[in-house]
Enzyme design. Structure first.
Site, PDB file in Angstrom:
ATOM      1  CB  CYS A 126      -1.056   0.042   1.142  1.00 21.94           C
ATOM      2  SG  CYS A 126      -1.565  -1.438   1.477  1.00 21.94           S
ATOM      3  NE  ARG A 155       4.260   2.254  -1.523  1.00 18.32           N
ATOM      4  CZ  ARG A 155       5.243   1.790  -1.579  1.00 18.32           C
ATOM      5  NH1 ARG A 155       6.245   1.919  -2.438  1.00 18.32           N
ATOM      6  NH2 ARG A 155       5.557   0.527  -0.648  1.00 18.32           N
ATOM      7  CD1 TRP A 157      -2.260  -3.847  -5.123  1.00 17.47           C
ATOM      8  CD2 TRP A 157      -2.030  -5.742  -3.727  1.00 17.47           C
ATOM      9  NE1 TRP A 157      -2.072  -5.037  -6.024  1.00 17.47           N
ATOM     10  CE2 TRP A 157      -1.845  -6.234  -5.054  1.00 17.47           C
ATOM     11  CE3 TRP A 157      -1.202  -6.502  -2.714  1.00 17.47           C
ATOM     12  CZ2 TRP A 157      -1.533  -7.530  -5.379  1.00 17.47           C
ATOM     13  CZ3 TRP A 157      -1.602  -7.615  -3.073  1.00 17.47           C
ATOM     14  CH2 TRP A 157      -1.406  -8.448  -4.288  1.00 17.47           C
ATOM     15  CG  ASN A 187       3.512  -1.045   2.640  1.00 24.96           C
ATOM     16  OD1 ASN A 187       2.745  -1.881   2.062  1.00 24.96           O
ATOM     17  ND2 ASN A 187       4.359  -0.524   2.246  1.00 24.96           N
ATOM     18  N   GLY A 188       2.291  -3.607   4.593  1.00 25.10           N
ATOM     19  CA  GLY A 188       3.016  -4.694   4.801  1.00 25.10           C
ATOM     20  C   GLY A 188       2.019  -5.795   5.334  1.00 25.10           C
ATOM     21  CD  GLU A 194       9.760  -6.809 -19.170  1.00 29.72           C
ATOM     22  OE1 GLU A 194       9.205  -5.652 -19.287  1.00 29.72           O
ATOM     23  OE2 GLU A 194       9.443  -7.751 -18.310  1.00 29.72           O
ATOM     24  CE  LYS A 198       6.273  -3.558 -18.780  1.00 31.40           C
ATOM     25  NZ  LYS A 198       7.267  -4.463 -18.133  1.00 31.40           N
ATOM     26  CD  GLU A 225       3.780  -5.483 -15.832  1.00 30.53           C
ATOM     27  OE1 GLU A 225       4.155  -5.474 -14.580  1.00 30.53           O
ATOM     28  OE2 GLU A 225       4.287  -5.000 -16.677  1.00 30.53           O
ATOM     29  CG  HIS A 283       9.904 -29.556 -27.754  1.00 28.30           C
ATOM     30  ND1 HIS A 283       9.984 -30.563 -28.032  1.00 28.30           N
ATOM     31  CD2 HIS A 283      10.685 -28.716 -27.832  1.00 28.30           C
ATOM     32  CE1 HIS A 283      11.096 -30.474 -28.954  1.00 28.30           C
ATOM     33  NE2 HIS A 283      11.580 -29.403 -28.626  1.00 28.30           N
ATOM     34  CE  LYS A 311       7.467   1.158 -11.133  1.00 36.51           C
ATOM     35  NZ  LYS A 311       7.587   0.650 -12.499  1.00 36.51           N
TER      36      LYS A 311
HETATM   37  C1  BG6 Z   1       6.361  -5.349  -9.872  1.00 33.42           C
HETATM   38  C2  BG6 Z   1       6.185  -4.391 -10.853  1.00 33.42           C
HETATM   39  O1  BG6 Z   1       5.096  -5.381  -8.859  1.00 33.42           O
HETATM   40  O2  BG6 Z   1       7.427  -5.796  -9.300  1.00 33.42           O
HETATM   41  C3  BG6 Z   1       6.943  -4.824 -11.969  1.00 33.42           C
HETATM   42  O3  BG6 Z   1       4.743  -4.304 -11.459  1.00 33.42           O
HETATM   43  C4  BG6 Z   1       8.509  -4.880 -11.383  1.00 33.42           C
HETATM   44  O4  BG6 Z   1       6.943  -3.757 -13.019  1.00 33.42           O
HETATM   45  C5  BG6 Z   1       8.595  -5.998 -10.316  1.00 33.42           C
HETATM   46  O5  BG6 Z   1       9.307  -5.676 -12.507  1.00 33.42           O
HETATM   47  C6  BG6 Z   1       9.828  -5.709  -9.783  1.00 33.42           C
HETATM   48  O6  BG6 Z   1      10.037  -4.526  -8.988  1.00 33.42           O
HETATM   49  P1  BG6 Z   1      11.286  -3.837  -8.795  1.00 33.42           P
HETATM   50  O7  BG6 Z   1      11.060  -2.585  -8.159  1.00 33.42           O
HETATM   51  O8  BG6 Z   1      12.086  -4.891  -7.687  1.00 33.42           O
HETATM   52  O9  BG6 Z   1      12.204  -3.941 -10.014  1.00 33.42           O
END
Ligand code: BG6
Length: 585
Positions: free
Chosen positions: A2, A27, A70, A96-97, A463, A467, A470, A486, A580
């Site tokens: 959060c 966050r 969150w 937060n946590g 990756e 993208k 997400e 396979h 994030k």
């Molecule tokens: C996720 C983010 O929560 O954490 C991703 O949405 C990110 O974009 C991943 O790659 C790892 O985060 P960080 O801050 O350790 O690079």
């Protein structure tokens, strides 16, 4: 993970908190709440929904706390939104946590007659504080903290104390300081408009905040801790969208500059760490999500450029490898935020074995940076879109610098990267974006998108999938080209989009063969490559940068994901269910 924030000063706390929460929305964004202190009373308001949609409301007072959630424990409801109160509204807490032992604490407090209103782990904290309020607010918070297990950042306030108390163990908490004012927050952008003078709270530390005083204590020894003010180079402007519609496209376009800033590292430090890698008895690269895919690319880059074997392990699995760790091992941790819990735990596991820790991080002064023996900052500036873009290519640039230095060719590597940066500068133009937008219009209704890459482009195929997942919620999957036959090729139907990452390297023909196999089953082939090829139904040209092709190949995929998300009406910067920086395991 959060976003939490607090304020004390001459301004209206409600408006300061509202503005800060909007800056912390990346966050967590399923519900929010505020609590202020005024005339010896706590005033509270909380609700479900995104803080960015809140433009009205008011709570009196110059002291306040706020939260953008969150959800981890308990559904997305008004009752579960923070702040949480004790039985009599004399203590308010944002957190937060995760409190790991919350259930036993809750049962114990319930037996003592406390009434719980929510399903959250957090609510045990105000009730625990209430238990010892007769000792005074500071003592009561101290006693409560002794009972908590888990990772947390907490801000608490009470009419008993004209100020607030913040405590940190595992989750980030930073103070923004200015004459007669103090901001407390999970992340720097929350108060960057007001000050860039910060003080970092370390683990097991508490700060007692009053109008004109800050007292820091270690909550285990209860010794007072001296803290210094650090001035952050980030400007408030950098943390704004400017003329862009979304942070994501702004941050993609910022790669015109961020690559150069990432390359601008201290040669001696790069050489020093390259020497450590040469002398180490095993080097591990680790990270989560996008940063994990960058760490995976390191395995290939060191093999190809330095003929050196390094290991990649995703951070959440790293503790399983503790058997192989010694004080001659090296761990290189990659993280944009520097706060990802799984990466922090990997570092803690390694530290227990005396492993030397190097980190590649964006957020200055973040936990991972401060846990490391050496940190390379990627200088990308604030990255606010949940989907990581500019940090990805900046992290890759540092990886390549280390690989070239390990081959004794640092200056050659720097030159190649600078050339690449100017080619990216040319590539990122409106005509290029328009071509990708057209592609997005053609495929945005497709339920599945697959990406194939071989060798050093396999991690970026993974990756690419992240993208697209997400930002557009399309089911996307990346494969090593050779694995297609396979199993995954069974998923190919008429017009199924398949992106092929085709560099001018030793596996070029193999990837093209894989693309032909997909096309022969009706697939729609999107080629990302320096040269066109007859198998491509749609070609996105990228500059030919040899072994550094992953850096340029991921950029058109970032732009594609953005436009797919736009066409599908998705929340580009704050996608559902994500955050994030993941500060819980
Ligand atoms: C996720 C983010 O929560 O954490 C991703 O949405 C990110 O974009 C991943 O790659 C790892 O985060 P960080 O801050 O350790 O690079």
């Amino acid at each position: 993970m959060c976003g939490i924030t607090g304020y004390i000063g001459p301004k209206d706390a409600f408006h300061v908190i509202l503005d800060s929460l909007k800056k912390l929305e990346y966050r967590g964004y399923d519900s929010y709440g505020f609590a202020t202190l005024h005339e010896k009373r706590i005033h509270i308001y909380k609700d479900v929904g995104k803080i960015s949609n809140v433009n009205s409301g008011y709570l009196p007072g110059n002291i306040g706390i706020g939260h953008s959630r969150w959800a981890t424990h308990g559904g997305v409801t008004k009752e579960n939104a923070h702040p949480h109160l004790d039985c009599h509204g004399r203590v308010a807490v944002v957190h937060n946590g995760i409190i790991e032992n919350y259930q036993e604490l809750r049962d114990e407090l319930t037996r003592k007659g406390h009434i719980f209103r929510s399903e959250t782990d957090t609510e045990v904290i105000p009730h625990l504080i209430e238990e010892n309020l007769n000792l005074g607010f500071v003592e009561a918070v101290k006693e409560a903290v002794k009972k908590l297990k888990g990772r947390y950042a907490i801000i608490a306030l009470s009419p008993e104390h004209h100020g607030m108390i913040a405590v940190r163990k595992g989750s980030p908490l930073i103070l923004g300081v200015k004459d007669g004012e103090c901001y407390v927050a999970s992340d720097i952008p929350a108060f960057l408009d007001h000050t860039n003078n910060v003080m970092y709270l370390d683990d097991n530390e508490m700060v007692i905040v009053t109008q004109n005083d800050l007292k820091f204590y270690n909550v285990i020894t209860w010794e007072e801790v001296k803290k210094r003010i650090v001035t952050i180079e980030w400007s408030a402007e950098q943390a704004k969208k400017g003329e862009y519609a979304h942070y994501m496209i702004k941050e993609i376009m910022e790669q015109k500059d961020t690559l150069r800033r990432a390359i601008n590292q201290d040669d001696n430090e790069i050489e020093k760490i390259a020497k450590s890698i040469a002398e180490a008895c095993g080097t591990f690269f680790t990270g989560c999500g996008t940063a994990g895919k960058v760490a995976f690319t390191a395995e290939y880059a060191f093999s190809k450029i330095a003929k050196k074997h390094v290991n990649y392990i995703v951070a959440s699995e790293f503790p399983n490898y503790h058997h192989f760790l010694t004080n001659e091992t090296l761990l290189i941790a990659i993280s944009q935020s520097g706060e990802t819990a799984d990466v922090i735990e990997a570092i803690e596991t390694a530290k227990e074995k005396g492993v030397k820790i190097i980190s590649i991080v964006n957020v200055v002064g973040s936990t991972i940076a401060r846990m490391s023996d050496h940190v390379f900052y990627i200088n990308a500036g604030p990255e606010k879109a949940v989907a990581s873009t500019k940090a990805t290519t900046a992290q890759l640039a540092v990886i390549y610098l280390l690989a070239y230095a390990s081959a004794g060719k640092l200056q050659e590597g720097k030159k190649n990267l600078m050339d690449l940066a100017s080619k990216v500068n040319d590539m990122l133009n409106p005509r290029y974006e328009e071509r990708i937008k057209k592609l997005a219009e053609m495929i945005h209704a497709q339920p599945n998108i697959y990406i194939i890459g071989r060798s050093i482009n396999y991690p970026m195929a993974l990756e690419s999938a992240i993208k697209i997942q997400e930002v557009s919620y399309i089911h996307a999957e990346g494969f090593a080209g050779g694995e297609l036959k396979h199993g995954p090729i069974a998923l190919i139907e008429k017009n199924t989009p398949c992106i092929a990452l085709v560099a001018n390297d030793e596996v070029k023909d193999d990837v093209i063969s894989n693309a032909i196999e997909v096309k022969s089953r009706g697939g729609f082939i999107i080629g990302i490559s320096p040269e066109n090829n007859e198998v491509f139904d749609y070609w996105l040209k990228v500059p030919d940068v040899g072994v550094m092709s992953p850096i340029v190949n991921i950029i058109p995929v970032q732009i594609l994901a953005y436009h797919l998300g736009l066409l599908r009406g998705c929340e580009i910067d704050t996608p559902r269910n994500l955050a994030k920086s993941v500060t819980v395991k």
